[in-house]
Design a protein around this motif. Structure first.
Motif, PDB file in Angstrom:
ATOM      1  N   VAL A  43     -87.761  24.968 -57.135  1.00  0.00           N
ATOM      2  CA  VAL A  43     -86.394  24.717 -56.615  1.00  0.00           C
ATOM      3  C   VAL A  43     -86.202  23.237 -56.362  1.00  0.00           C
ATOM      4  N   VAL A  44     -87.210  22.634 -55.684  1.00  0.00           N
ATOM      5  CA  VAL A  44     -87.083  21.216 -55.322  1.00  0.00           C
ATOM      6  C   VAL A  44     -87.079  20.339 -56.566  1.00  0.00           C
ATOM      7  N   LEU A  45     -87.855  20.707 -57.514  1.00  0.00           N
ATOM      8  CA  LEU A  45     -87.942  19.877 -58.730  1.00  0.00           C
ATOM      9  C   LEU A  45     -86.819  20.187 -59.738  1.00  0.00           C
ATOM     10  N   GLY A  46     -85.973  21.139 -59.359  1.00  0.00           N
ATOM     11  CA  GLY A  46     -84.802  21.391 -60.201  1.00  0.00           C
ATOM     12  C   GLY A  46     -85.111  22.231 -61.423  1.00  0.00           C
ATOM     13  N   ASP A  47     -86.126  23.030 -61.319  1.00  0.00           N
ATOM     14  CA  ASP A  47     -86.487  23.831 -62.473  1.00  0.00           C
ATOM     15  C   ASP A  47     -86.515  25.313 -62.129  1.00  0.00           C
ATOM     16  N   LEU A  49     -90.775  16.317 -51.024  1.00  0.00           N
ATOM     17  CA  LEU A  49     -92.017  15.791 -51.567  1.00  0.00           C
ATOM     18  C   LEU A  49     -92.850  15.125 -50.479  1.00  0.00           C
ATOM     19  N   LEU A  50     -92.116  14.401 -49.575  1.00  0.00           N
ATOM     20  CA  LEU A  50     -92.823  13.747 -48.465  1.00  0.00           C
ATOM     21  C   LEU A  50     -93.500  14.773 -47.558  1.00  0.00           C
ATOM     22  N   SER A  51     -92.727  15.893 -47.308  1.00  0.00           N
ATOM     23  CA  SER A  51     -93.307  16.911 -46.410  1.00  0.00           C
ATOM     24  C   SER A  51     -94.539  17.576 -47.026  1.00  0.00           C
ATOM     25  N   TRP A  52     -94.579  17.606 -48.378  1.00  0.00           N
ATOM     26  CA  TRP A  52     -95.745  18.228 -49.011  1.00  0.00           C
ATOM     27  C   TRP A  52     -96.996  17.331 -48.901  1.00  0.00           C
ATOM     28  N   SER A  53     -96.742  16.027 -48.537  1.00  0.00           N
ATOM     29  CA  SER A  53     -97.897  15.127 -48.441  1.00  0.00           C
ATOM     30  C   SER A  53     -98.696  15.369 -47.161  1.00  0.00           C
ATOM     31  N   GLU A  54     -98.115  16.179 -46.280  1.00  0.00           N
ATOM     32  CA  GLU A  54     -98.831  16.514 -45.046  1.00  0.00           C
ATOM     33  C   GLU A  54    -100.113  17.285 -45.425  1.00  0.00           C
ATOM     34  N   PRO A  55    -101.157  17.133 -44.673  1.00  0.00           N
ATOM     35  CA  PRO A  55    -102.418  17.803 -45.051  1.00  0.00           C
ATOM     36  C   PRO A  55    -102.329  19.325 -45.036  1.00  0.00           C
ATOM     37  N   ASP A  56    -101.535  19.859 -44.102  1.00  0.00           N
ATOM     38  CA  ASP A  56    -101.489  21.320 -44.024  1.00  0.00           C
ATOM     39  C   ASP A  56    -100.331  21.923 -44.812  1.00  0.00           C
ATOM     40  N   ALA A  57     -99.647  21.120 -45.614  1.00  0.00           N
ATOM     41  CA  ALA A  57     -98.504  21.639 -46.369  1.00  0.00           C
ATOM     42  C   ALA A  57     -98.975  22.409 -47.582  1.00  0.00           C
ATOM     43  N   ALA A  86     -76.425  18.488 -51.321  1.00  0.00           N
ATOM     44  CA  ALA A  86     -77.305  18.346 -52.482  1.00  0.00           C
ATOM     45  C   ALA A  86     -78.772  18.393 -52.025  1.00  0.00           C
ATOM     46  N   PRO A  87     -79.626  19.034 -52.787  1.00  0.00           N
ATOM     47  CA  PRO A  87     -81.052  19.071 -52.386  1.00  0.00           C
ATOM     48  C   PRO A  87     -81.632  17.660 -52.340  1.00  0.00           C
ATOM     49  N   GLN A  88     -82.509  17.489 -51.375  1.00  0.00           N
ATOM     50  CA  GLN A  88     -83.099  16.166 -51.228  1.00  0.00           C
ATOM     51  C   GLN A  88     -84.589  16.246 -51.591  1.00  0.00           C
TER      52      GLN A  88
END
Lengths: 111, 190
Positions: free
Chosen positions: A105-109, A88-96, A81-83
């Motif tokens: 995809v991640v948000l299920g839409d 979302l945590l990885s997107w909080s990185e400054p260079d993400a 199942a997608p996590q």
């Protein structure tokens, strides 16, 4: 009154009074013993013969099941199942810089 | 009769499957088996059948005779059990016959009258008294032999025999009427 120490004559109750009748009785018993022994031996040999067949059949059946179990395809891994939390945590990185599609995809839409 | 050592030797061989040795044991013990069976079932023909069945069963079970030296006592125990089982079967067969109201005539026997009188007199004996009496006066065993076979002392064997003979003579002297004191007389008279 007769003497209680005197032996009673019980010969009319004797069914094997002489050696000849005793021999005959012994022969009769031994014939039955041998017949009984032969029957038991034949029963055991019958059981023995059948048990060889039964053991062979059981071995063959076990081998077939074993072979089938080994040759069956590996079951497909269950879809993970997608996590979204990790993404979302990885997107909080400054260079993400997640793409729009990735976010959908991640948000299920996703379309 | 065989000595204890001979019995031990033959029983050991019979345990190992030697039927010739068992045949010697059968011949030596047949009459003792018959006497023991007769003491329980009290009918000669039935006692003969019981003795033969017990001897066949003994060969089948001979592996369980742990002490070959005590084969004789072990064998007579089998005979007693077989005789008791026979009595149970006979009792149920009699009940069935009574229910069906079928009269089965008893087979005629030689010396029937004397034999019947003796058997009727023996009805008054206990199992132990009858066994000792038959082993001594019918089979011809000595008191030491009876003591060995039945696992009792020689003194007790003598005492039991004395009592058994006394009872037998008393009942034989009193006549047939006294022998049936305890019996039910169908349509008994006044």
């Amino acid at each position: 009154m007769s003497d209680p120490n005197e032996k009673l004559d019980l010969s009319c109750l004797d069914l094997a009074p002489d050696d000849l009748s005793l021999d005959a009785a012994t022969a009769l018993v031994m014939a039955r013993v041998l017949e009984d022994q032969a029957q038991r031996q034949s029963l055991w040999s019958l059981l023995g013969a059948y048990s060889k067949w039964a053991a062979g059949l059981a071995t063959a059946t076990a081998a077939v099941f074993w072979f089938l179990a080994l040759s069956a395809p590996e079951p497909a891994p269950a879809p993970t199942a997608p996590q979204p939390e990790a993404a979302l945590l990885s997107w909080s990185e400054p260079d993400a810089e997640p793409s729009v599609t990735e976010m959908l995809v991640v948000l299920g839409d996703a379309p | 009769m065989l000595s204890v050592d001979e019995v031990k030797e033959l029983a050991s061989r019979a345990r190992a499957g030697d039927t010739a040795s068992f045949s010697k044991l059968v011949r030596a013990h047949y009459r003792a088996c018959y006497c023991t069976a007769l003491a329980v079932v009290r009918l000669p023909e039935d006692a003969r059948d019981v003795a033969q069945d017990a001897l066949v069963a003994a060969y089948r079970k001979i592996g369980s005779c742990q002490e070959p030296a005590r084969f004789s006592g072990w064998l007579l125990t089998i005979v007693r059990h077989q005789a008791i089982e026979h009595l149970r079967t006979r009792a149920s067969a009699r009940r069935l016959r009574e229910r069906a109201a079928v009269d089965v005539p008893a087979p005629a026997a030689p010396d029937g009258l004397l034999r019947d009188r003796l058997l009727a007199a023996a009805e008054g004996l206990t199992g132990r008294q009858a066994e000792v009496l038959f082993l001594h006066d019918l089979e011809g065993c000595t008191h030491p032999e009876i003591a060995g076979l039945l696992g009792i002392s020689e003194v007790l064997s003598r005492q039991v025999l004395f009592e058994a003979r006394k009872k037998m003579r008393q009942r034989l002297a009193d006549g047939p009427a006294a022998n049936h004191d305890d019996d039910e007389v169908p349509g008994g008279g006044p």
